[in-house]
Design an enzyme around this catalytic site. Structure first.
Site, mmCIF file in Angstrom:
data_model
loop_
_atom_site.group_PDB
_atom_site.id
_atom_site.type_symbol
_atom_site.label_atom_id
_atom_site.label_comp_id
_atom_site.label_asym_id
_atom_site.label_seq_id
_atom_site.Cartn_x
_atom_site.Cartn_y
_atom_site.Cartn_z
ATOM 1 C CE LYS A 105 -3.849 -2.448 2.005
ATOM 2 N NZ LYS A 105 -4.438 -3.057 3.197
ATOM 3 C CD GLN A 150 -3.594 -4.664 6.241
ATOM 4 O OE1 GLN A 150 -3.701 -3.611 5.626
ATOM 5 N NE2 GLN A 150 -3.870 -5.825 5.703
ATOM 6 C CG ASP A 164 -10.240 -0.749 4.364
ATOM 7 O OD1 ASP A 164 -9.846 -1.201 3.276
ATOM 8 O OD2 ASP A 164 -9.607 -0.866 5.425
HETATM 9 N N1 GUN Z 1 -6.748 -7.201 5.548
HETATM 10 C C1 GUN Z 1 -6.849 -7.916 4.403
HETATM 11 N N2 GUN Z 1 -7.455 -7.171 3.451
HETATM 12 C C2 GUN Z 1 -7.737 -5.975 4.004
HETATM 13 C C3 GUN Z 1 -8.344 -4.788 3.513
HETATM 14 O O1 GUN Z 1 -8.793 -4.686 2.368
HETATM 15 N N3 GUN Z 1 -8.436 -3.766 4.397
HETATM 16 C C4 GUN Z 1 -7.985 -3.858 5.670
HETATM 17 N N4 GUN Z 1 -8.134 -2.787 6.476
HETATM 18 N N5 GUN Z 1 -7.422 -4.934 6.161
HETATM 19 C C5 GUN Z 1 -7.288 -5.986 5.326
#
Ligand code: GUN
Length: 282
Positions: free
Chosen positions: A53, A97, A120
């Protein structure tokens, strides 16, 4: 003959347009969009996702802040950070996350994110907006799949769409987006009876069940569009999807590979949501 849907290429093209939008903002004297990512603990897969990211933010010229917190972080410390970021004018997107260590309650932490910065789209408010079909952010994986369908001129309108998997992050919002695009939508899952009969009806089959090569050729209609959200390991530890690609692909009109299909779109949609948030805040 089938067409392999290339998420790498589609994602890269979309990131280029995001980069251009950032350059335009800069030329207009506006600040660059900012994304804050919080990771708690040492989960190796999460660390890789967070690094990716950060790199994606750098590629498009965003401000990227990564907060690496120790696994002993308390709920009140984490909430304090989220609330500081809610007030931070440089930050347009906040991502916590997941999964969090077990002593932290994911729901109560997500609830503290300002819904306008919830890139998200996990906050209850944004989930509701997706349900109503009136949203600024859609969850990144389903949104990325809709972009792939658009890029390959595949319209869900009037089509039988079957989503295998009912998670809050993929299955449920995917069904809502397909419905909003006029698909006839069925959600199937691990408890669905006669699953193969249901999946064989699909003109568009989206699979997010998390089981390696679970969808076999007999479960797919001739000419179907197959979208594979899986990121699994087979018995030899090799990365594969939820669909048995080699056996299923010859029956398809379009199919996504793993890797290189849905995966690269997810992170791209996170950038897009962050840009949309920045544009609304200026
Ligand atoms: N963990 C795995 N995929 C994601 C996601 O798309 N967003 C977040 N915040 N955590 C994750």
């Amino acid at each position: 003959m089938y067409t392999r849907i290339d998420g790498k290429e589609t994602g890269a093209a979309l990131r280029l347009t995001i980069r251009e939008a950032v350059e335009k903002r800069k030329a207009e004297g506006k600040r660059v969009p900012g994304l804050a990512v919080i990771i708690v603990g040492e989960d190796p897969a999460s660390k890789i996702y967070v690094r990716n990211k950060h790199r994606a933010c750098e590629e498009v010229g965003f401000l990227s802040r990564v907060y690496e917190l120790s696994s002993s972080t308390s709920e009140s410390q984490l909430i304090q950070l989220v609330e500081d970021l809610n007030r931070d004018d440089e930050i347009d997107g906040i991502l916590v996350q997941l999964p969090l260590p077990p002593h932290l309650n994911e729901k109560s932490i997500i609830a503290k994110i300002n819904p306008d910065k919830d890139v998200d789209a996990f906050h209850t408010f944004n989930v509701g907006r997706v349900m109503l079909g009136n949203y600024r952010f859609a969850p990144c994986t389903p949104a990325g799949i809709m972009e792939l369908l658009k890029a390959y001129d595949i319209s869900p309108r009037g089509k039988e769409c079957v989503v295998v998997g009912r998670s809050n992050i993929v299955g449920k919002p995917m069904a809502m987006l397909l419905l909003a695009a006029d698909g006839t939508v069925t959600i199937a899952h691990s408890r669905t009876k006669a699953l193969a009969e249901v999946t064989r009806r699909a003109d568009i089959l989206v699979v997010a069940i998390g089981k390696a090569r679970f969808i076999t050729a007999d479960m797919v209609k001739e000419g179907a569009v197959v979208i594979d959200v899986g990121m699994d390991r087979d018995e030899n530890g090799k990365l594969c999807g939820d669909v048995d690609f080699d056996a299923v692909a010859p029956k398809c009109s379009f199919i996504t590979p793993v890797p290189g299909g849905v995966g690269p779109m997810t992170i791209t949609m996170l950038l897009k949501n962050t840009l949309v948030s920045a544009e609304s805040r200026s």
